[in-house]
Write a protein that holds these residues in place. Structure first.
Motif, PDB file in Angstrom:
ATOM      1  N   GLY A  68       0.765  -1.271   0.131  1.00 38.70           N
ATOM      2  CA  GLY A  68       0.067  -0.088  -0.065  1.00 38.70           C
ATOM      3  C   GLY A  68       0.848   1.436   0.006  1.00 38.70           C
ATOM      4  O   GLY A  68       0.435   2.209  -0.650  1.00 38.70           O
ATOM      5  N   THR A 104       0.936   4.066  -2.879  1.00 43.26           N
ATOM      6  CA  THR A 104       0.544   5.356  -2.589  1.00 43.26           C
ATOM      7  C   THR A 104       1.683   6.420  -3.180  1.00 43.26           C
ATOM      8  O   THR A 104       1.727   7.377  -3.525  1.00 43.26           O
ATOM      9  CB  THR A 104       0.652   5.643  -1.225  1.00 43.26           C
ATOM     10  OG1 THR A 104      -0.548   4.863  -0.657  1.00 43.26           O
ATOM     11  CG2 THR A 104       0.193   7.128  -0.909  1.00 43.26           C
ATOM     12  N   GLN A 153      -3.939  -1.508  -4.256  1.00 41.82           N
ATOM     13  CA  GLN A 153      -4.751  -0.718  -3.031  1.00 41.82           C
ATOM     14  C   GLN A 153      -3.736   0.327  -2.516  1.00 41.82           C
ATOM     15  O   GLN A 153      -2.449  -0.112  -2.571  1.00 41.82           O
ATOM     16  CB  GLN A 153      -4.963  -1.624  -1.773  1.00 41.82           C
ATOM     17  CG  GLN A 153      -6.212  -2.373  -2.113  1.00 41.82           C
ATOM     18  CD  GLN A 153      -6.702  -3.374  -1.093  1.00 41.82           C
ATOM     19  OE1 GLN A 153      -5.935  -3.425  -0.175  1.00 41.82           O
ATOM     20  NE2 GLN A 153      -7.932  -3.754  -1.254  1.00 41.82           N
ATOM     21  N   THR A 154      -4.005   1.362  -2.275  1.00 39.53           N
ATOM     22  CA  THR A 154      -3.397   2.446  -1.713  1.00 39.53           C
ATOM     23  C   THR A 154      -3.109   2.399   0.011  1.00 39.53           C
ATOM     24  O   THR A 154      -3.923   1.568   0.522  1.00 39.53           O
ATOM     25  CB  THR A 154      -3.809   4.042  -2.118  1.00 39.53           C
ATOM     26  OG1 THR A 154      -5.133   4.023  -1.649  1.00 39.53           O
ATOM     27  CG2 THR A 154      -3.723   3.891  -3.674  1.00 39.53           C
ATOM     28  N   VAL A 195      -5.667   0.319   2.432  1.00 37.60           N
ATOM     29  CA  VAL A 195      -5.043  -0.685   3.631  1.00 37.60           C
ATOM     30  C   VAL A 195      -5.315  -0.516   4.880  1.00 37.60           C
ATOM     31  O   VAL A 195      -5.897  -1.372   5.666  1.00 37.60           O
ATOM     32  CB  VAL A 195      -3.594  -0.723   3.226  1.00 37.60           C
ATOM     33  CG1 VAL A 195      -3.172  -1.860   4.318  1.00 37.60           C
ATOM     34  CG2 VAL A 195      -3.306  -1.486   1.708  1.00 37.60           C
TER      35      VAL A 195
END
Length: 287
Positions: free
Chosen positions: A73, A77, A225-226, A230
């Motif tokens: 994650g 990001t 998923q960022t 998470v």
């Protein structure tokens, strides 16, 4: 005859006390989150407001790293922040420069329509954006995380207001010297509006870093998923992956993950706070 000093008066003792109190109010939640993440799980529940350095442990961090893909994650990001932030910082100042310093048919109407988009709630745009991403085949891809919102109305408005304060005489002098428009922008405008660009950079980074609604809709696989997605599913992942996880363990891992997620933003603001404050105040004083 003594001349009165034109410098600003120094704050009095009461002002220092007031500012110190505000500092404590803002810093205490951060200190509590970080210190609680270092406490044993049973201590988090039994004595949530106390902290003993002798009982500090990294157990919550080790358990959190074992149970959730926070590393993936965080990397996602960072990728989204760098690429999406670069697009914002490249194109929005150019658009703001065009609105501030060029006269063309329909300029005011186009800028008014741009400002009207600021009134639209984010939730109203989610379904149309998701349908577009689906038609393009970009669902569960980095394109869906990066491109929507990379050039936004607020950033263009911010740059337009900042660049409008640049004297036209500087631009005319550059044209007289034979400089092209892009060279004028890069060599004359950008150095003058550097505080405003720095402030926009901080705001853009924080907005992208903290964005949750769009990433949770556009991406549903774990590999894309960022960090905020998470973190939002951390409690469910902990209780689902480890049988018998108690309340203290869940909160310990949540606090550990939250502390890790909080540090990059704090460091960014600490390093760029002077530029950020100067950028916020850039248009407030004339003369």
């Amino acid at each position: 005859m003594k001349h009165k000093s034109l410098s600003q008066p120094r704050p009095g003792p009461l002002q220092y006390v007031f500012l110190a109190g505000l500092a404590v109010l803002f810093v205490y939640p951060i200190w509590w989150a970080i210190s609680s993440s270092l406490k044993p799980p049973n201590e988090i529940v039994r004595a949530p407001l106390s902290f003993s350095p002798g009982s500090a442990t990294l157990h919550n961090y080790q358990a959190m790293l074992h149970d959730v893909p926070i590393g993936t994650g965080f990397l996602n990001t960072v990728l989204v922040v760098v690429v999406k932030g670069a697009l914002t910082m490249c194109f929005c100042p150019l658009a703001g420069y065009a609105f501030a310093k060029y006269r063309f048919p329909g300029r005011d109407l186009l800028f008014g329509v741009l400002m009207l988009t600021l009134m639209l709630p984010t939730l109203v745009l989610i379904i149309p954006l998701l349908l577009q991403m689906s038609q393009l085949g970009w669902v569960n891809t980095y394109q869906a995380l990066i491109l929507p919102g990379s050039i936004d109305a607020f950033s263009i408005f911010w740059m337009r207001q900042t660049i409008a304060a640049v004297p036209d005489e500087l631009l005319d002098a550059g044209r007289v010297d034979g400089a092209g428009e892009f060279r004028i922008f890069a060599r004359i405008v950008v150095p003058v509006i550097r505080p405003g660009i720095a402030a926009l950079g901080v705001l853009t980074t924080m907005n992208i870093y903290n964005d949750f609604v769009w990433p949770v809709v556009a991406v549903n696989d774990e590999s894309h998923q960022t960090l905020q997605v998470v973190l939002s599913t951390l409690a469910q992942n902990v209780t689902g992956n480890r049988i018998g996880a108690d309340f203290g363990s869940v909160w310990g891992e949540l606090l550990a993950a939250g502390s890790i997620a909080m540090l990059p933003v704090l460091l960014l603001f600490i390093l760029l706070q002077r530029h950020f404050i100067n950028g916020i105040l850039a248009g407030s004083v004339k003369g």
